[in-house]
Structure formats: structure tokens, C-alpha cells
Design an enzyme around this catalytic site. Structure first.
Site, mmCIF file in Angstrom:
data_model
loop_
_atom_site.group_PDB
_atom_site.id
_atom_site.type_symbol
_atom_site.label_atom_id
_atom_site.label_comp_id
_atom_site.label_asym_id
_atom_site.label_seq_id
_atom_site.Cartn_x
_atom_site.Cartn_y
_atom_site.Cartn_z
ATOM 1 N N ASP A 53 2.217 -7.669 -21.302
ATOM 2 C CA ASP A 53 2.676 -6.815 -22.394
ATOM 3 C C ASP A 53 4.164 -7.057 -22.635
ATOM 4 O O ASP A 53 4.631 -8.199 -22.514
ATOM 5 C CB ASP A 53 2.374 -5.352 -22.037
ATOM 6 N N HIS A 87 5.983 -0.325 -25.228
ATOM 7 C CA HIS A 87 4.530 -0.482 -25.235
ATOM 8 C C HIS A 87 3.975 -0.775 -23.844
ATOM 9 O O HIS A 87 3.022 -0.151 -23.384
ATOM 10 C CB HIS A 87 4.132 -1.592 -26.208
ATOM 11 N N ASN A 179 -7.108 -3.175 -34.394
ATOM 12 C CA ASN A 179 -6.921 -2.009 -35.257
ATOM 13 C C ASN A 179 -6.977 -2.380 -36.725
ATOM 14 O O ASN A 179 -6.410 -3.395 -37.127
ATOM 15 C CB ASN A 179 -5.554 -1.362 -35.010
ATOM 16 N N SER A 242 -5.046 -0.254 -28.111
ATOM 17 C CA SER A 242 -4.225 -0.580 -26.948
ATOM 18 C C SER A 242 -4.415 0.473 -25.860
ATOM 19 O O SER A 242 -4.647 0.154 -24.692
ATOM 20 C CB SER A 242 -2.745 -0.606 -27.322
#
Length: 364
Positions: A53, A87, A179, A242
Site C-alpha cells: 500500500d 491509506h 469501485n 479497499s
């Protein structure tokens, strides 16, 4: 680097004792998934989860479970324990946050598992497919039991090779479905056979409108208004697959801890076989096999996969079957985790895109 725009970051005040006290109650997914009951059976002891990430900050609710990792972004160096975006820290917290000794702070699904932080995307939430490939290779070489890829997008030959190597190495690989509207089909690595592709549900347990549909979706988990840790000691609120992916990675850690000799494919099978069916009977493109059930996955008598039983991830749809690229963006970290406004000490993150076509993709 990319065809995606950097995230808009709006930071609020530093985390306060009041925010730490509120966060646990705000984590509605804990009650929905009966995490407390599941943690009486397993807390993820002995399991290492690699988080590929934006890096992971040593948040006060997470630092005891944070290992030394690496960065795989070309031209940079580091041990993965720095996050300029939030994130990665949010995903790690959903997996392994241990909270604070007084019962406050954020709690992860597997609060005694360890996080191997791998910075494969930068502060603008974008990294290349080859950066992600190098991160997965590092995870394999450093003993990861589970790899969490909270992103979806294009692939490269090296990324495809790395994902397949992880599967062959008996590592559970969990990836986001994607998404809408940025994504219209399940990207890579979620579409790779053997990878657990994760979609999302809302607070009512219904399909989250942001979650991509597709024959590759295996299971779903909470993906709307998900609270977790953030960088610089703060907290975050996010909506996207996520978050659902990190939750499922935490579920895989619980299973791997309870059944340490269970092969990765059987871990995935436990998740799909015990999932709570939603939508039309059987597997469907919205919910996959259903909503994960942590307690059932840890306690049910699940027969092993038979010779003719399909593994996770259905074949890629023909609609996406002809897309190709060489080293397109392994994006989706912002796409898949849209952090929204939250009061008192929470990070606020909205993602926007520049105009133009999305990055090219490659299908399996």
C-alpha cells in the site's frame, strides 16, 4: 507513473483522547461481523499479513504489531513504516490494530497478527504494476502468510508472475474488486484465479453501490463508513472495497492462526463455504458467495475441496477479456478507499480524477 489523480487530503485536528474513546463505537463493522466472539476463538497469533500500500505509520493503536518492511517504489528507500497518504495505515489498522490498554482506540479483525508494511504506492496513491510486483515478491521472501492488496487495476508480466508465485507459495492473496464509477469490472490482481476478490456491503448488509460487480467476486464485507487508524496518530473514515479487502485479509489471518496447517486454498474455501448467502441463491456477481461469517469460518465443519470443486475466482468475463497493457498503473488505493468527512480528529480524504481515459488494463 500514472493516469490517476492524486487524492485531495483534508486533515483535521490531531487525534485526541476523545477521538480515541469514540473510535471503537464508530467501528460498526466489529459488531456486525461479531468480531468479539470470533476473537475468543482466534486473534491472529503467529500470522504475518503483508500490506502492499502507501506505507504504514506506527500509530499508537497499531505499533506493537508493526514489523520492519520495505519500499518498492523505484528510486526511493525506506522500511515501509512511513505513510504520506493514510491509506496504508488505515488498511493495516483494519487488519491488526490492537487499540489501547484502557479499551479505547481502533481494533482490527486480527489484533494479534503482525503487519509487514510494504510501500508500493506513493503519497499521491499511485504506483506501477511492477512496484506492486516487487512488493509481493518481498512479502513471499519475508514469510507473509496473507497478502492484502487493497487496489485494483492494470497488470504487467512481472505482476502476474508475482501473484502466481504467491499462490504457489501457499500465501493467501486478498484483493479488491474495485469501485464504481472509476472501475467497471474486476481488475488485477482480483481477477486472477486463486486470489480472493472482495466486494462490499453497506451498513444494512446490502450491496454497496460503489462496489464493482463481476463473476470474479468471491465474498463481500463491510465497505461503507469504515473507521480505522490513520497517519500521524489520527483516525479515518472510509468507503470503498479497499476497506472490505483489509477486513477479509484480517479474517484470513484468524483462520490461518486457528488452522496453521491449512493450505491457502482451503483458507479461501472456508471463507466462501461459510459465507452468508445474499441475493439470488448461490454465487452471484454482486455478493459472490456471500458476506463473510467470521465465527462460522473458524468453527464450522467444512469438508475439504473436492477434486471437481472450483477454486476461488470465477473465469474472467469475456467483456474484459481482450484488454491489454505492459506496465499500467496498479492503482485503486484511492479509488477503493474514499475517506469521507468525520468530526473530531478524523482524517478527511476525497479522491478526484483528472480528465481523460482510465489507465489501460490487462486481463487474465
Amino acid at each position: 507513473m500514472s493516469g490517476t489523480a492524486p487524492a485531495n487530503l483534508h486533515t483535521s485536528a490531531q487525534a485526541s483522547p476523545d477521538a480515541a474513546a469514540r473510535i471503537r463505537a464508530d467501528q460498526w463493522h466489529l459488531g456486525y461481523l461479531k468480531v468479539g466472539k470470533a476473537n475468543q476463538i482466534s486473534q491472529g497469533e503467529g500470522v504475518v499479513v503483508a500490506v502492499t500500500d502507501t506505507g504504514v505509520d506506527p500509530h499508537q493503536d497499531l505499533r506493537a504489531n508493526l514489523l520492519v518492511g520495505t519500499t518498492t517504489i523505484s528510486g526511493t528507500s525506506g522500511d515501509g513504516r512511513k505513510d504520506m497518504n493514510s491509506h496504508g495505515t488505515s488498511m493495516a489498522g483494519l487488519i491488526a490494530a490492537h487499540g489501547q490498554s484502557d479499551g479505547t482506540g481502533a481494533l482490527g479483525i486480527a489484533p494479534r497478527s503482525k503487519i509487514l508494511p510494504i510501500q508500493s504506492s506513493g503519497a499521491n496513491n499511485v504506483g506501477t504494476a511492477d512496484d506492486l510486483a516487487a512488493g509481493i515478491e518481498f512479502a513471499i521472501a519475508n514469510g507473509a502468510d496473507v497478502i492484502c492488496v487493497s487496489s485494483s487495476g492494470g497488470a504487467s508480466p512481472d505482476l502476474i508472475k508475482a501473484v502466481k508465485a504467491a499462490i504457489l507459495a501457499n500465501v493467501v492473496v486478498v484483493a479488491a474488486a474495485g469501485n464504481t464509477p472509476e472501475d467497471s469490472y474486476v481488475g488485477y490482481p482480483g481477477r486472477e484465479q486463486g486470489v480472493i476478490a472482495v466486494g462490499g456491503i453497506d451498513r444494512l448488509g446490502e450491496h454497496a453501490s460503489i462496489s464493482v460487480l463481476g463473476p470474479e467476486v468471491d465474498v463481500v464485507a463491510p465497505a461503507v463508513d469504515i473507521y480505522s487508524t490513520s497517519y500521524r496518530g489520527k483516525y479515518s473514515k472510509g468507503t470503498g472495497t479497499s476497506s472490505a479487502t483489509a477486513i477479509v485479509a484480517g479474517a484470513a489471518a484468524l483462520i490461518r492462526s486457528k488452522y496453521p496447517n491449512l493450505p491457502a486454498q482451503e483458507v479461501a474455501h472456508r471463507l466462501t463455504a461459510t459465507a452468508i448467502d445474499k441475493g439470488p441463491p448461490g454465487r452471484d456477481d454482486q455478493y459472490g458467495y456471500g458476506v463473510i461469517d467470521l465465527v462460522a469460518a473458524l468453527t464450522a465443519d467444512v469438508p475439504p475441496l473436492g477434486f471437481e470443486t472450483p477454486s476461488v475466482t470465477a473465469p474472467a468475463s469475456t467483456a474484459a477479456g481482450n484488454r491489454t497493457n505492459d506496465n499500467s498503473t496498479a492503482r485503486g488505493l484511492a479509488t477503493l478507499g474514499v475517506l469521507l468527512a468525520a468530526g473530531g480528529g478524523y482524517l478527511v480524504w476525497r479522491r478526484r480524477r483528472r480528465g481523460g481515459d482510465p489507465p489501460p488494463r490487462i486481463s487474465r
